[in-house]
Design a protein around this motif. Structure first.
Motif, PDB file in Angstrom:
ATOM      1  N   GLY A   1       0.870  -1.109   0.128  1.00  0.00           N
ATOM      2  CA  GLY A   1       0.066  -0.030   0.100  1.00  0.00           C
ATOM      3  C   GLY A   1       0.654   1.447   0.118  1.00  0.00           C
ATOM      4  N   GLY A   2       2.001   1.240  -0.140  1.00  0.00           N
ATOM      5  CA  GLY A   2       2.946   2.350  -0.197  1.00  0.00           C
ATOM      6  C   GLY A   2       3.027   2.986   1.142  1.00  0.00           C
ATOM      7  N   PHE A   3       3.691   4.136   1.268  1.00  0.00           N
ATOM      8  CA  PHE A   3       3.925   4.738   2.459  1.00  0.00           C
ATOM      9  C   PHE A   3       2.521   5.624   3.069  1.00  0.00           C
ATOM     10  CE2 PHE A   3       8.389   4.967   1.957  1.00  0.00           C
ATOM     11  CZ  PHE A   3       8.834   4.662   3.037  1.00  0.00           C
ATOM     12  N   GLU A   4       1.631   5.938   1.975  1.00  0.00           N
ATOM     13  CA  GLU A   4       0.406   6.257   2.148  1.00  0.00           C
ATOM     14  C   GLU A   4      -0.393   5.211   2.989  1.00  0.00           C
ATOM     15  OE1 GLU A   4      -0.327   8.035  -1.900  1.00  0.00           O
ATOM     16  OE2 GLU A   4      -1.920   8.718  -0.649  1.00  0.00           O
TER      17      GLU A   4
ATOM     18  N   GLU B   1       8.889   2.795  -3.200  1.00  0.00           N
ATOM     19  CA  GLU B   1       8.337   3.717  -2.287  1.00  0.00           C
ATOM     20  C   GLU B   1       9.348   4.796  -1.664  1.00  0.00           C
ATOM     21  OE1 GLU B   1       5.314   4.440  -1.495  1.00  0.00           O
ATOM     22  OE2 GLU B   1       4.718   3.111  -3.227  1.00  0.00           O
TER      23      GLU B   1
ATOM     24  N   VAL C   1      12.423   5.582  -3.089  1.00  0.00           N
ATOM     25  CA  VAL C   1      12.698   6.461  -3.988  1.00  0.00           C
ATOM     26  C   VAL C   1      11.745   7.681  -4.220  1.00  0.00           C
ATOM     27  CG1 VAL C   1      13.246   6.605  -6.493  1.00  0.00           C
ATOM     28  CG2 VAL C   1      14.441   4.817  -5.286  1.00  0.00           C
ATOM     29  N   GLY C   2      10.485   6.955  -4.342  1.00  0.00           N
ATOM     30  CA  GLY C   2       9.451   8.261  -4.412  1.00  0.00           C
ATOM     31  C   GLY C   2       9.545   9.201  -3.231  1.00  0.00           C
ATOM     32  N   ARG C   3       9.715   8.521  -2.155  1.00  0.00           N
ATOM     33  CA  ARG C   3       9.733   9.602  -0.805  1.00  0.00           C
ATOM     34  C   ARG C   3      11.029  10.344  -0.688  1.00  0.00           C
ATOM     35  NH1 ARG C   3       5.985   8.863   2.965  1.00  0.00           N
ATOM     36  NH2 ARG C   3       6.310   9.875   4.998  1.00  0.00           N
TER      37      ARG C   3
ATOM     38  N   ARG D   1      11.341  14.372  -0.458  1.00  0.00           N
ATOM     39  CA  ARG D   1      10.751  14.913   0.741  1.00  0.00           C
ATOM     40  C   ARG D   1      11.082  14.229   2.092  1.00  0.00           C
ATOM     41  NH1 ARG D   1       6.948  14.760  -3.005  1.00  0.00           N
ATOM     42  NH2 ARG D   1       6.212  12.551  -2.632  1.00  0.00           N
TER      43      ARG D   1
ATOM     44  N   TRP E   1      16.467   1.350 -13.761  1.00  0.00           N
ATOM     45  CA  TRP E   1      15.431   1.831 -12.706  1.00  0.00           C
ATOM     46  C   TRP E   1      14.308   2.284 -13.228  1.00  0.00           C
ATOM     47  CZ3 TRP E   1      14.120   1.541  -8.068  1.00  0.00           C
ATOM     48  CH2 TRP E   1      13.212   2.182  -7.403  1.00  0.00           C
TER      49      TRP E   1
ATOM     50  N   PHE F   1      12.766   0.895 -15.839  1.00  0.00           N
ATOM     51  CA  PHE F   1      12.048  -0.285 -15.935  1.00  0.00           C
ATOM     52  C   PHE F   1      11.457  -0.755 -14.862  1.00  0.00           C
ATOM     53  CE2 PHE F   1      11.032  -4.695 -17.144  1.00  0.00           C
ATOM     54  CZ  PHE F   1      10.919  -4.551 -18.511  1.00  0.00           C
TER      55      PHE F   1
ATOM     56  N   ALA G   1      10.721   0.919 -12.283  1.00  0.00           N
ATOM     57  CA  ALA G   1       9.594   2.059 -11.868  1.00  0.00           C
ATOM     58  C   ALA G   1       8.155   1.951 -12.537  1.00  0.00           C
ATOM     59  CB  ALA G   1      10.130   3.396 -11.723  1.00  0.00           C
ATOM     60  N   LEU G   2       8.418   1.646 -14.055  1.00  0.00           N
ATOM     61  CA  LEU G   2       7.227   1.824 -14.760  1.00  0.00           C
ATOM     62  C   LEU G   2       6.545   0.457 -14.757  1.00  0.00           C
ATOM     63  CD1 LEU G   2       8.613   3.928 -17.847  1.00  0.00           C
ATOM     64  CD2 LEU G   2       7.206   4.507 -16.005  1.00  0.00           C
TER      65      LEU G   2
ATOM     66  N   GLU H   1       0.610  12.682  -0.768  1.00  0.00           N
ATOM     67  CA  GLU H   1       0.697  12.549   0.578  1.00  0.00           C
ATOM     68  C   GLU H   1       0.167  13.904   0.979  1.00  0.00           C
ATOM     69  OE1 GLU H   1       4.289   9.710   1.262  1.00  0.00           O
ATOM     70  OE2 GLU H   1       3.134   9.979   3.238  1.00  0.00           O
TER      71      GLU H   1
ATOM     72  N   VAL I   1       2.806   8.209 -11.750  1.00  0.00           N
ATOM     73  CA  VAL I   1       3.394   6.731 -11.702  1.00  0.00           C
ATOM     74  C   VAL I   1       3.576   6.193 -10.669  1.00  0.00           C
ATOM     75  CG1 VAL I   1       5.454   5.589 -12.686  1.00  0.00           C
ATOM     76  CG2 VAL I   1       4.676   7.474 -13.796  1.00  0.00           C
TER      77      VAL I   1
ATOM     78  N   ARG J   1      -1.553   1.222  -7.447  1.00  0.00           N
ATOM     79  CA  ARG J   1      -2.523   1.520  -6.379  1.00  0.00           C
ATOM     80  C   ARG J   1      -3.983   2.017  -6.819  1.00  0.00           C
ATOM     81  NH1 ARG J   1       1.837   1.589  -3.568  1.00  0.00           N
ATOM     82  NH2 ARG J   1       1.979   3.696  -3.341  1.00  0.00           N
TER      83      ARG J   1
ATOM     84  N   SER K   1      12.598   3.765 -20.852  1.00  0.00           N
ATOM     85  CA  SER K   1      13.068   3.297 -19.343  1.00  0.00           C
ATOM     86  C   SER K   1      14.105   4.258 -19.063  1.00  0.00           C
ATOM     87  CB  SER K   1      13.356   2.031 -19.392  1.00  0.00           C
ATOM     88  OG  SER K   1      12.497   0.942 -19.660  1.00  0.00           O
TER      89      SER K   1
ATOM     90  N   TRP L   1      12.870   7.703 -18.377  1.00  0.00           N
ATOM     91  CA  TRP L   1      11.999   7.629 -16.950  1.00  0.00           C
ATOM     92  C   TRP L   1      13.015   7.444 -15.804  1.00  0.00           C
ATOM     93  CZ3 TRP L   1       8.198   9.956 -15.276  1.00  0.00           C
ATOM     94  CH2 TRP L   1       7.682   9.539 -13.998  1.00  0.00           C
TER      95      TRP L   1
END
Lengths: 206, 206, 206, 206
Positions: free
Chosen positions: C33-36, C119, C121-123, C126, C176, C178, C180-181, D36, D121, D126, D173, D176
């Motif tokens: 569910g990710g960090f969210e 997750e 990397v996405g965070r 921030r 990466w 690949f 991530a997508l 978030e 992305v 989810r 890839s 991205w």
DNA sequence: CATGAATGAGCATTCATTCAT
DNA sequence: CATGAATGAATGCTCATTCAT
């Protein structure tokens, strides 16, 4: 037991009215259980609103307490023993009598207000904002006492050897001490005040 | 008091010593942060023990507070201004002077004890056990004051028209009020006490 | 339906084991569910403990995330495609093949780990702490790639005109990207990697 | 974009204009704090309207996100590096150069748009609706790449042994991945793209 | 006597959403 | 079209207390 399902009818109040209502409830809660017993949930419930609604009007608990503080200050400013206000303009003796009757008035008719006051004084050492409020209240009170005592010395209604500043401190301390210690019904309040008054006056006889 | 912070871990102490140590820490914590700031975990940590161990010695928080109450009572019973104890046996004037110096002693040298006392008085209205303790302390103090004032009236060291019971209440209230309101250093304490003393004495001249 | 009243048998674990268990659950929750979607309550429930117990081991949510981060780092350090570790010591070609098989290994067998990685990397933008972790992981990976590419250029297994630093960036970005997508099953992964590999090699014939 | 902060209170705007304004604000908020950090109240406040008014235009938060998604798609469709649009009609080489300059354009001039794209992305796994949007965007992009690579193979501007489908995947890839990993200023972007381009071209010499 | 793991009940606060006006 | 009051359902975290070791 009767109407369980009926959700309470989302009563809509103006922000001002709602705030006033919530503050009055909080005032009561603090009077009864002190700051330790203050729960936003309880206040909300007793005010008949959701706790989220309370936070809509008072974002934090501290804001609610600030509201109670303002109310406390307001009450002390506006509520006086009947006639005590006018007495101040007359003689020093009358003004002092006004002070005495104010004390009696609060101890007999405004015990809830005093209870909250007591809580604020108790919290002052650990909360700068409250400390300021309390200091303000006391400074104001002390000021009038000093004025009265100085005038009383001059016009002979009070003993000539009065140190009016120290006298104001003694008076204020004694009254506050009586308030802080009083738990049950203040039966002998008048006797105590009479004694205090006697000490302030020029000694009769001799 | 003693060494609160630096106790070696896992020290095995006699139950009595451990209790005494913990109570001293709790005393300190209450003096600093009031009852609101009293956390069993904090006390345990500062006493160098596990919080479970604390509960081993004091099953409930209330038990710990009772321990602190006993300690408070003990301190008031045993700690006096130098010489004030002996003065009581001499004249009423000496005894009264002893009372004054005790007040000065506590306000200047035992502020921590007074801070805890203040907390107990503030809690009394909501805790019967504490109310009883406080009532006891005050009754004892008031008793000695009444005795002193009665004797002073008789031997002429105090004003003849003294209502000795009411006078005891005024004295006690004034001192307690001063304690309760005092936040910073009590700079003008002596001036206030001097004024109070002046009022109690027979008026000079005239 | 059957044993309702039976409170769960307060299983007692060593802190280390409990922490490990909780982190594994949190790892799974984040992967899904990710960090969210990370709720301390949920993690506690899935770990079979009270949420207060979770906070006993991880005082704040951030501490829990830090634990997951450490676990992530640990997994990347210790889990490799079979044989890929040893290949690094051999020729550059073998090392590169090892890199490819690691990528395949993670994309096919460690999708959960990659999901958590995604997750983080996405965070990263921030959260400075996470940014550091991610930067570390990437720096390490990039370092090995640069080494491999430099060696491959030298021994002729890779094209002579390779800009080995830029090549490492392209490789890392492509892999990466690949990861991530990729949402569903990575059906054409091998084909993509083959193409990438072809580009890196010296052009055959002509 | 436009003037987000300083809109006069209670301005009555056409529904369409209001929607556009709100979406722009939401776009900005997501770019800064991710999904978030997206709070309907914040968006409303920054758009100068009441949060209830926002819900009047976007009944649910999901609707607002859908609006942002549409805006994202719109921006990708309409915003291109200058000249890149026309280049597509010319040679395959020119079209590929156009792709490269588009990448540079977005990474250097449309970082906000990329930030939002990154969020979408990341959320795709989810959220089926978002997954569809992202899939659409990628499919379109991939389509043009495949076309370009096929043409380039034919006209000899790209290497003859190109697997044009796989090549499109690698290119996409890599780009991205670069976008997703880029945190600070993309200093070596051009060097990376140059390397990628080199690999795509027929090997010089020999 | 001592401890660390474990817990239930609670607490202030958040947030998307609803609704009367 | 617009708003402010109102709310239900969380959410991270606290704390006195229990218990097996």
């Amino acid at each position: 037991m009767t109407d369980l399902q009926t959700s309470p009818p989302r009563t809509r109040l103006s922000a001002e009215l709602r705030r006033k209502l919530v503050i009055d409830v909080a005032f009561d809660v603090i009077a009864r259980g002190g700051f330790e017993g203050l729960r936003t949930r309880d206040v909300a419930a007793q005010a008949g609103i959701n706790s989220a609604t309370l936070h809509h009007h008072f974002p934090t608990k501290e804001d609610l307490i600030a509201g109670v503080a303002a109310e406390l200050q307001h009450r002390f400013k506006t509520e006086r023993a009947p006639g005590s206000e006018e007495a101040r303009a007359a003689s020093a003796a009358a003004a002092l009598a006004g002070e005495f009757s104010d004390v009696i008035f609060y101890l007999e008719e405004r015990q809830q207000t005093l209870a909250v006051y007591r809580e604020f004084v108790g919290r002052a050492p650990r909360d700068p904002a409250i400390a300021k409020l309390v200091a303000n209240l006391h400074a104001g009170w002390r000021g009038s006492l000093v004025t009265i005592f100085a005038a009383g010395k001059k016009d002979g209604s009070l003993r000539a050897d009065l140190d009016h500043e120290a006298a104001a401190d003694v008076f204020l301390s004694a009254v506050w001490g009586f308030i802080a210690l009083a738990d049950g019904p203040p039966t002998d309040l008048r006797r105590v005040l009479a004694e205090l008054q006697k000490w302030l006056q020029p000694q009769s006889g001799r």
